[in-house]
Scaffold this motif. Structure first.
Motif, PDB file in Angstrom:
ATOM      1  N   THR A 170       1.252  -1.425   0.126  1.00  0.00           N
ATOM      2  CA  THR A 170      -0.069   0.614  -0.381  1.00  0.00           C
ATOM      3  C   THR A 170       0.218   1.215  -0.141  1.00  0.00           C
ATOM      4  O   THR A 170       0.565   2.105  -0.486  1.00  0.00           O
ATOM      5  CB  THR A 170      -0.465   0.110   1.180  1.00  0.00           C
ATOM      6  N   ARG A 171       2.101   0.879   0.788  1.00  0.00           N
ATOM      7  CA  ARG A 171       2.886   2.064   0.685  1.00  0.00           C
ATOM      8  C   ARG A 171       3.507   2.450  -0.314  1.00  0.00           C
ATOM      9  O   ARG A 171       3.624   3.705  -0.535  1.00  0.00           O
ATOM     10  CB  ARG A 171       3.609   2.183   1.976  1.00  0.00           C
ATOM     11  N   ALA A 172       4.033   1.683  -0.528  1.00  0.00           N
ATOM     12  CA  ALA A 172       4.784   1.327  -2.497  1.00  0.00           C
ATOM     13  C   ALA A 172       4.207   1.837  -3.184  1.00  0.00           C
ATOM     14  O   ALA A 172       5.273   1.989  -3.784  1.00  0.00           O
ATOM     15  CB  ALA A 172       6.194   0.281  -2.223  1.00  0.00           C
ATOM     16  N   PHE A 173       3.052   1.264  -3.423  1.00  0.00           N
ATOM     17  CA  PHE A 173       2.700   0.992  -4.581  1.00  0.00           C
ATOM     18  C   PHE A 173       1.418   1.596  -4.832  1.00  0.00           C
ATOM     19  O   PHE A 173      -0.233   1.452  -5.979  1.00  0.00           O
ATOM     20  CB  PHE A 173       2.362  -0.450  -5.058  1.00  0.00           C
ATOM     21  N   ALA A 174       0.565   1.984  -3.286  1.00  0.00           N
ATOM     22  CA  ALA A 174      -1.011   2.988  -3.411  1.00  0.00           C
ATOM     23  C   ALA A 174      -2.174   1.639  -3.759  1.00  0.00           C
ATOM     24  O   ALA A 174      -2.771   1.859  -3.751  1.00  0.00           O
ATOM     25  CB  ALA A 174      -1.367   3.325  -4.360  1.00  0.00           C
ATOM     26  N   THR A 175      -1.388  -0.063  -3.397  1.00  0.00           N
ATOM     27  CA  THR A 175      -2.118  -1.156  -3.322  1.00  0.00           C
ATOM     28  C   THR A 175      -3.496  -0.722  -2.319  1.00  0.00           C
ATOM     29  O   THR A 175      -3.226  -0.136  -1.344  1.00  0.00           O
ATOM     30  CB  THR A 175      -1.185  -2.382  -3.297  1.00  0.00           C
ATOM     31  N   ASP A 176      -4.103  -1.328  -2.984  1.00  0.00           N
ATOM     32  CA  ASP A 176      -6.290  -1.258  -2.596  1.00  0.00           C
ATOM     33  C   ASP A 176      -6.036  -2.989  -1.875  1.00  0.00           C
ATOM     34  O   ASP A 176      -6.223  -3.961  -2.685  1.00  0.00           O
ATOM     35  CB  ASP A 176      -7.187  -0.753  -3.388  1.00  0.00           C
ATOM     36  N   PRO A 177      -5.663  -3.403  -0.448  1.00  0.00           N
ATOM     37  CA  PRO A 177      -6.186  -4.612   0.069  1.00  0.00           C
ATOM     38  C   PRO A 177      -6.842  -5.583  -0.368  1.00  0.00           C
ATOM     39  O   PRO A 177      -7.105  -6.088  -1.067  1.00  0.00           O
ATOM     40  CB  PRO A 177      -5.945  -4.401   1.215  1.00  0.00           C
ATOM     41  N   ALA A 178      -8.024  -4.479  -0.843  1.00  0.00           N
ATOM     42  CA  ALA A 178      -9.491  -5.072  -1.552  1.00  0.00           C
ATOM     43  C   ALA A 178      -9.370  -5.710  -3.315  1.00  0.00           C
ATOM     44  O   ALA A 178     -10.223  -6.494  -2.965  1.00  0.00           O
ATOM     45  CB  ALA A 178     -10.501  -4.052  -1.802  1.00  0.00           C
ATOM     46  N   ASP A 179      -8.659  -5.160  -4.056  1.00  0.00           N
ATOM     47  CA  ASP A 179      -7.653  -5.709  -5.347  1.00  0.00           C
ATOM     48  C   ASP A 179      -7.164  -7.102  -5.115  1.00  0.00           C
ATOM     49  O   ASP A 179      -6.932  -7.500  -6.007  1.00  0.00           O
ATOM     50  CB  ASP A 179      -7.191  -5.014  -5.766  1.00  0.00           C
ATOM     51  N   LEU A 180      -6.150  -7.107  -4.226  1.00  0.00           N
ATOM     52  CA  LEU A 180      -5.063  -8.655  -3.859  1.00  0.00           C
ATOM     53  C   LEU A 180      -5.751  -9.753  -4.120  1.00  0.00           C
ATOM     54  O   LEU A 180      -7.031 -10.012  -3.681  1.00  0.00           O
ATOM     55  CB  LEU A 180      -4.575  -8.666  -2.519  1.00  0.00           C
ATOM     56  N   ARG A 181      -5.275 -10.391  -4.595  1.00  0.00           N
ATOM     57  CA  ARG A 181      -5.474 -12.107  -5.009  1.00  0.00           C
ATOM     58  C   ARG A 181      -4.747 -12.230  -4.045  1.00  0.00           C
ATOM     59  O   ARG A 181      -3.484 -12.574  -4.585  1.00  0.00           O
ATOM     60  CB  ARG A 181      -5.926 -12.433  -6.469  1.00  0.00           C
ATOM     61  N   VAL A 182      -4.731 -13.510  -3.451  1.00  0.00           N
ATOM     62  CA  VAL A 182      -3.839 -14.371  -2.679  1.00  0.00           C
ATOM     63  C   VAL A 182      -4.148 -15.927  -2.764  1.00  0.00           C
ATOM     64  O   VAL A 182      -4.418 -16.494  -2.543  1.00  0.00           O
ATOM     65  CB  VAL A 182      -3.802 -14.012  -0.973  1.00  0.00           C
ATOM     66  N   ALA A 183      -2.841 -16.263  -2.358  1.00  0.00           N
ATOM     67  CA  ALA A 183      -2.402 -18.117  -2.571  1.00  0.00           C
ATOM     68  C   ALA A 183      -1.388 -18.149  -0.990  1.00  0.00           C
ATOM     69  O   ALA A 183      -0.370 -17.699  -1.219  1.00  0.00           O
ATOM     70  CB  ALA A 183      -1.869 -18.266  -3.764  1.00  0.00           C
ATOM     71  N   LEU A 184      -2.321 -19.890  -0.536  1.00  0.00           N
ATOM     72  CA  LEU A 184      -1.479 -19.802   0.427  1.00  0.00           C
ATOM     73  C   LEU A 184      -1.079 -21.132   0.610  1.00  0.00           C
ATOM     74  O   LEU A 184      -2.214 -22.035   0.355  1.00  0.00           O
ATOM     75  CB  LEU A 184      -2.344 -19.912   2.123  1.00  0.00           C
ATOM     76  N   LEU A 233      -4.681 -11.559   7.410  1.00  0.00           N
ATOM     77  CA  LEU A 233      -4.835 -10.987   5.520  1.00  0.00           C
ATOM     78  C   LEU A 233      -6.721 -10.450   5.657  1.00  0.00           C
ATOM     79  O   LEU A 233      -6.631  -9.026   5.440  1.00  0.00           O
ATOM     80  CB  LEU A 233      -4.802 -12.189   4.601  1.00  0.00           C
ATOM     81  N   MET A 234      -7.642 -11.055   6.048  1.00  0.00           N
ATOM     82  CA  MET A 234      -9.186 -10.694   5.935  1.00  0.00           C
ATOM     83  C   MET A 234      -8.239  -9.501   7.643  1.00  0.00           C
ATOM     84  O   MET A 234      -9.769  -7.934   7.003  1.00  0.00           O
ATOM     85  CB  MET A 234      -9.463 -11.313   6.805  1.00  0.00           C
TER      86      MET A 234
END
Length: 276
Positions: A170-184, A233-234
Motif C-alpha cells: 500500500t505504501r510503495a504502490f498504492a495497493t488497495d487490499p481489496a484488489d489483492l489475489r492471494v495464495a497460501l 490477511l482479512m
C-alpha cells in the motif's frame, strides 16, 4: 492429535488445488487466484529433481546438507518449469521476522538479508521463498501490476508478516487490499503442529487466536498456521473469497512435500511468483 485431513480446521481450499507437470518433469501446484496471463507462479513439491535421500528429489534449500551443485541444478529446473530467467531470481533470507523488501532486476541473483517478504513491480523478476512446514504466501495486485512472496513461520505469523507485506504494498504502490489475489501454499496443518506455552503466548494479542489455536494435552496447543495467516490477511482488508488456501499438510503428504517437523533433516520446497 486432531484427525489428519490435509485441510485446515478453519480455512478450506475454496477453489480446490491442481498440480500440473511442466515439460521438464517438475510438478507445480497452481493457485486459481493467481491464474492469469502475465503471472508466473507455482509451489514446488519434493518431486522432479536430482537430490538423493533425505533430500529426494527437488530440494531447493541451501544450507540443509545437500550438495550445492545439486541444489543449484534443482533451482534451475524449478525456474525453467515456471518459465523464469535465473538471472532475475531474488530470494528472501528468511529470518522469521516481518521485514519487507521491494526489489527489482538490480537485485537479480541475490538473497535479501533480513527479509521475510519481497515485493516487485518489475517484469521478469522472480520472487522466491523456501519452506518445509512454514506457510508460503504469494500476493498479486492486478490493477497495479505488483506481486509479492512471504515466508510465515510461527514467529513471522505471530508478528504479522503477511499484514506487513500488504501494508508495504500500500505504501510503495498504492495497493488497495481489496484488489489483492492471494495464495497460501502447502504448510504443516493443525493435525501435526503441536506447540508449547511460549509459542501459544506469542499469539494472544490477535482477536482470532481461539480459532487458530486449539487446546491439546496440558501445556500444549494445536496451531493452524494457514488459518492464522488467512485471518491476518482479512484483518488488513483482503476479501476472504480472494484468499486461496491449498488445504495440503506438508507433514501428512510424505510423497509430495518436505517436512522439517516430520523428518528433521530434509529439503525445502519453493514458492515463486513473477510478472512475465
Amino acid at each position: 492429535m486432531p484427525p489428519c485431513g490435509n485441510v485446515s480446521s478453519e480455512v478450506s481450499a475454496p477453489f480446490g488445488h491442481q498440480i500440473v507437470t511442466a515439460p521438464n518433469g517438475v510438478p507445480l501446484l497452481r493457485a486459481p487466484t493467481l491464474a492469469a496471463n502475465g503471472i508466473l507462479h507455482g509451489f514446488t513439491t519434493r518431486q522432479g529433481g536430482e537430490s538423493p535421500a533425505p533430500f529426494a528429489t527437488l530440494n531447493l534449500g541451501r544450507g540443509v546438507g545437500d550438495h550445492p551443485e545439486r541444489v543449484a541444478a534443482n533451482r534451475r529446473r524449478a525456474l525453467e518449469a515456471l518459465g523464469c530467467d535465473p538471472a532475475w531470481h531474488v530470494e528472501a533470507a528468511q529470518v522469521h521476522g516481518r521485514t519487507v523488501a521491494v526489489v527489482g532486476r538490480a537485485q537479480g541473483g541475490m538473497k535479501i538479508d533480513g527479509a521475510d517478504a519481497l515485493l516487485t513491480a518489475e517484469s521478469g523478476v522472480t520472487l522466491a521463498i523456501h519452506t518445509a512446514d512454514c506457510v508460503p504466501i504469494l500476493l498479486w495486485d492486478p490493477p497495479r501490476g505488483v506481486v509479492g512472496a512471504v515466508h510465515a513461520g510461527w514467529r513471522g505469523t505471530a508478528a504479522g508478516v503477511a499484514a506487513a507485506a500488504v501494508e508495504a504494498m500500500t505504501r510503495a504502490f498504492a495497493t488497495d487490499p481489496a484488489d489483492l489475489r492471494v495464495a497460501l501454499g502447502p504448510a504443516i496443518g493443525p493435525c501435526h503442529y503441536e506447540v508449547d506455552t511460549p509459542v501459544a503466548e506469542a499469539f494472544q494479542s490477535w482477536p482470532w487466536t481461539p480459532r487458530a489455536l486449539r487446546p491439546g494435552r496440558p501445556g500444549h496447543w494445536w496451531l493452524d498456521l494457514a488459518a492464522a495467516n488467512h485471518f491476518i490477511l482479512m484483518e488488513v482488508g483482503v476479501p476472504a473469497e480472494q484468499i486461496w488456501t491449498s488445504g495440503l499438510c506438508t507433514a501428512c503428504e510424505v510423497d509430495l512435500f518436505f517436512s522439517y517437523r516430520r523428518d528433521g533433516v530434509t529439503g525445502r520446497m519453493g514458492a515463486m511468483i513473477g510478472l512475465a
